[in-house]
Design a protein around this motif. Structure first.
Motif, PDB file in Angstrom:
ATOM      1  N   MET A 111      -1.283   3.825   1.515  1.00  0.00           N
ATOM      2  CA  MET A 111      -0.112   3.363   0.829  1.00  0.00           C
ATOM      3  C   MET A 111       1.256   3.627   1.302  1.00  0.00           C
ATOM      4  O   MET A 111       2.514   2.870   1.546  1.00  0.00           O
ATOM      5  CB  MET A 111       0.566   4.952   0.021  1.00  0.00           C
ATOM      6  N   LEU A 115       3.216   0.105   1.325  1.00  0.00           N
ATOM      7  CA  LEU A 115       4.314   0.407   0.948  1.00  0.00           C
ATOM      8  C   LEU A 115       5.397   1.012   1.341  1.00  0.00           C
ATOM      9  O   LEU A 115       6.625   0.518   0.710  1.00  0.00           O
ATOM     10  CB  LEU A 115       3.291   1.243  -0.820  1.00  0.00           C
ATOM     11  N   SER A 158      -2.295  -1.037  -4.157  1.00  0.00           N
ATOM     12  CA  SER A 158      -0.955  -1.267  -2.892  1.00  0.00           C
ATOM     13  C   SER A 158      -0.625  -2.014  -3.089  1.00  0.00           C
ATOM     14  O   SER A 158       1.059  -1.620  -2.552  1.00  0.00           O
ATOM     15  CB  SER A 158      -1.285  -0.430  -1.843  1.00  0.00           C
ATOM     16  N   ALA A 161       2.003  -2.775  -6.236  1.00  0.00           N
ATOM     17  CA  ALA A 161       3.087  -1.869  -6.152  1.00  0.00           C
ATOM     18  C   ALA A 161       3.998  -2.313  -4.661  1.00  0.00           C
ATOM     19  O   ALA A 161       5.119  -2.806  -5.652  1.00  0.00           O
ATOM     20  CB  ALA A 161       2.712  -0.287  -5.256  1.00  0.00           C
ATOM     21  N   HIS A 164       5.787  -5.507  -6.869  1.00  0.00           N
ATOM     22  CA  HIS A 164       6.339  -4.331  -7.717  1.00  0.00           C
ATOM     23  C   HIS A 164       8.091  -3.902  -7.665  1.00  0.00           C
ATOM     24  O   HIS A 164       8.594  -4.628  -7.633  1.00  0.00           O
ATOM     25  CB  HIS A 164       5.427  -3.850  -9.133  1.00  0.00           C
ATOM     26  N   LEU A 165       8.067  -3.618  -5.266  1.00  0.00           N
ATOM     27  CA  LEU A 165       8.855  -3.859  -5.619  1.00  0.00           C
ATOM     28  C   LEU A 165       9.670  -4.602  -4.770  1.00  0.00           C
ATOM     29  O   LEU A 165      11.217  -4.334  -4.626  1.00  0.00           O
ATOM     30  CB  LEU A 165       8.278  -2.627  -3.921  1.00  0.00           C
TER      31      LEU A 165
END
Length: 262
Positions: A111, A115, A158, A161, A164-165
């Motif tokens: 992560m 991320l 990860s 995410a 989505h980020l």
């Protein structure tokens, strides 16, 4: 049609000593941009930059090292005077196996690199330049972030995410800054070796375009998303997989149809 011309602009590419990062740096440089390539070690970054060209600079900066990232941003501005493009490419996958078998250390590393690092570098680039002058951010995600499968669950989570980020930052940073992502399929990189090295013909046979991907396939797409040729695209994730995802869907549909006939 607007061409992907980047003359006079400057890009930072994280994790650029090899693979997709190096291919992206070369594509951006070929389109006219100044390019800063980062890697965990100074030696690897400098060697990669020397292979790209005379408008390329290599800087050692681990993706999650905040002090090193800040210094890289400062050196980029000192050398080239702007930061118009950021490619958050650095990635890792130390967490092979079922999600519930992972310890906190491996999960946290996944992560942090996949991320948190894009958040860190985006924040620094926006504060140092893009917030006042605009720019383009491109994140390297994966088709794993759009699907599920065995043994790579931590990595897939990860990347989901990160996708989505990408959408979240597109809302927060627009209209001055565009934020997009690429989602590669199986590409000939060291990170993905376990997915293709011992069975490349079988992977190619399951790919509608008949081969696994090359780093340049993804690098050119990153260059497109960084350029004005994609000036009305933001918050999107461009799948670059030779058709692997749609073929997987067709295989799943066929399996369900067969099961339903019994």
């Amino acid at each position: 049609m607007t061409e992907a011309t980047l003359a006079g602009r400057t890009a930072i590419v994280t994790g650029a000593s090899r693979g997709i990062g190096l291919a992206a740096a070369a594509a951006l440089h070929g389109a006219g941009a100044n390019v800063v390539l980062t890697s965990r070690t100074e030696e690897a970054a400098v060697a990669a930059a020397s292979s790209v060209g005379d408008r390329a600079l290599g800087i050692g900066a681990h993706a999650t090292d905040g002090a090193a990232a800040r210094l890289c941003v400062e050196q980029t501005l000192e050398r080239f005077g702007s930061i118009d493009i950021l490619v958050n490419n650095a990635g890792t996958n130390p967490a092979f196996g079922p999600v519930l078998s992972q310890d906190h250390g491996r999960f946290a590393k996944t992560m942090d690199v996949n991320l948190w690092a894009p958040i860190l570098w985006s924040k620094l680039a926006v504060e140092a330049w893009m917030g006042d002058h605009g720019g383009s951010i491109v994140n390297t995600a994966s088709i794993g972030g759009l699907s599920v499968g065995p043994d790579l669950g931590g990595y897939h989570v990860s990347k989901a995410a990160l996708i989505h980020l990408t959408k979240q930052l597109a809302i927060e940073l627009g209209p001055q800054i565009r934020v997009n992502a690429v989602a590669p399929g199986v590409v000939r990189t060291r990170l993905a070796e376990a997915l293709w090295k011992e069975h490349e013909p079988a992977v190619a046979d399951r790919t509608p375009l008949g081969r696994i991907g090359e780093p340049d396939d993804v690098g050119s797409a990153i260059c497109f998303l960084a350029s004005d040729a994609s000036s009305w695209i933001t918050g999107e994730t461009l799948v670059i997989d030779g058709g692997q995802m749609i073929n997987a869907g067709a295989a799943a549909d066929a399996a369900m149809a067969t099961a339903g006939s019994h």
